[in-house]
Design an enzyme around this catalytic site. Sequence first.
Site, PDB file in Angstrom:
ATOM      1  N   HIS A 166      17.797   2.755  37.838  1.00 31.86           N
ATOM      2  CA  HIS A 166      16.897   1.594  37.732  1.00 31.86           C
ATOM      3  C   HIS A 166      15.705   1.681  38.691  1.00 31.86           C
ATOM      4  CE1 HIS A 166      19.531  -0.360  34.942  1.00 31.86           C
ATOM      5  NE2 HIS A 166      20.532  -0.458  35.801  1.00 31.86           N
ATOM      6  N   ASP A 201      24.895   5.052  30.242  1.00 33.19           N
ATOM      7  CA  ASP A 201      25.324   3.973  31.124  1.00 33.19           C
ATOM      8  C   ASP A 201      25.106   2.724  30.291  1.00 33.19           C
ATOM      9  OD1 ASP A 201      25.391   3.226  34.449  1.00 33.19           O
ATOM     10  OD2 ASP A 201      24.475   1.710  33.161  1.00 33.19           O
ATOM     11  N   HIS A 203      23.580   0.197  30.954  1.00 35.40           N
ATOM     12  CA  HIS A 203      22.239  -0.349  31.178  1.00 35.40           C
ATOM     13  C   HIS A 203      21.155   0.692  30.883  1.00 35.40           C
ATOM     14  CE1 HIS A 203      24.978  -2.602  33.932  1.00 35.40           C
ATOM     15  NE2 HIS A 203      24.305  -3.632  33.458  1.00 35.40           N
ATOM     16  N   ASP A 290      30.129   1.727  33.024  1.00 35.01           N
ATOM     17  CA  ASP A 290      30.115   0.289  32.769  1.00 35.01           C
ATOM     18  C   ASP A 290      30.085  -0.042  31.281  1.00 35.01           C
ATOM     19  OD1 ASP A 290      27.564   1.333  32.790  1.00 35.01           O
ATOM     20  OD2 ASP A 290      26.810  -0.019  34.346  1.00 35.01           O
TER      21      ASP A 290
HETATM   22 ZN    ZN Z   1      24.894   0.315  34.568  1.00 32.65          ZN
END
Ligand code: ZN
Length: 347
Positions: A166, A201, A203, A290
């Site tokens: 991120h 992932d 995200h 995740d």
């Molecule tokens: Zn993540």
Amino acid sequence: MRAFYHPDQALHDPQQYMQIGRVVAPKDLPVRTEKLIGALTARDIAIEQPHEVGPDAIRAVHAPYYIDFLMSAWDRWSALPVHGVEVWPNTFPYWNGRPEEAARPPCPADSIIAQTGWYLGDLSVPMGPHTWLSALRAAETAISAAEVIARGGRSAYALCRPSGHHTRSDRGSGFCYLNNAAIAAQHLRNTFPRVAILDVDAHHGDGTQQIFYHRADVLTISVHADPLNYYPFFTGYAHETGLGDGAYFNLNLPLQPGSTGDAMATAIDVALERIRAFDAQVLIVALGYDAHRLDPIGVLKLEVEDFGKIGAQIRAAGLPTLIVQEGGYAIDVIGDCLGAFLDGLGG
Ligand code: ZN
């Protein structure tokens, strides 16, 4: 399989995390590293310490003023006459969100409070006394593992914590302070003309996308839960395909909430087809867990075995592969997810 990790990466111990208007228990706990190390030792994979490279090696990816902020933030914060237990922003400057602007200028204000808002993009990146050191060690871990691949190794694993994907060129967010996968990719460009990053992932790998959004030499692909109702919300859509020289060198493959391993496997096949067409010489897998159905902040429904299938699919691609650790917060299953992935990768 060579694996790298430095114990300093467990020093980062966040105390706060804002979730839906409540300050709740942090999710990126130091114990995550123990669970992942357990999966390696169970497979007789030795854990090597990365060598120190210092901050200069990461300036190829991150703006120098952002690095300066990270290095000095804790000392400046703790010198304030009144302050909380961590560097934590309480102001968020407007940013137009336009991806064609690769980086912002330095923060115009000298105040540590202003700079905290400028450089930390949300309330999931508090900085304590050891955060910078842990982030630096994670980046060094990624570089040491990348060097194995650069010297002809077929696979290497970087146990990076804090995670990285991120982090934009000049802004931390989402538990991430330095973009380990991007730093590794830039490092591998010294050896390989074309590098592919496959981000698996829950995200979207928004920071990785931003860093290479204008470039054709690093293909970025992210498979993740649809950001329409999931962090990081503002990017990760299928129409984001790159700009300028980077046009069509970014691919987002969002999955609907509740998706299982079948949807993931289909998306991975699409990603690997694109990587083949790109003619990548090396693959970086930014790997989080995740997407597992038990993840406390997850919306996907993968089982442990599904990570084994992902590993097998990547093995079939036949490329030198660097695995860089990203998220995964279900403490009791992340070790099993890594283990299943490595078993799949190893065949
Ligand atoms: Zn993540």
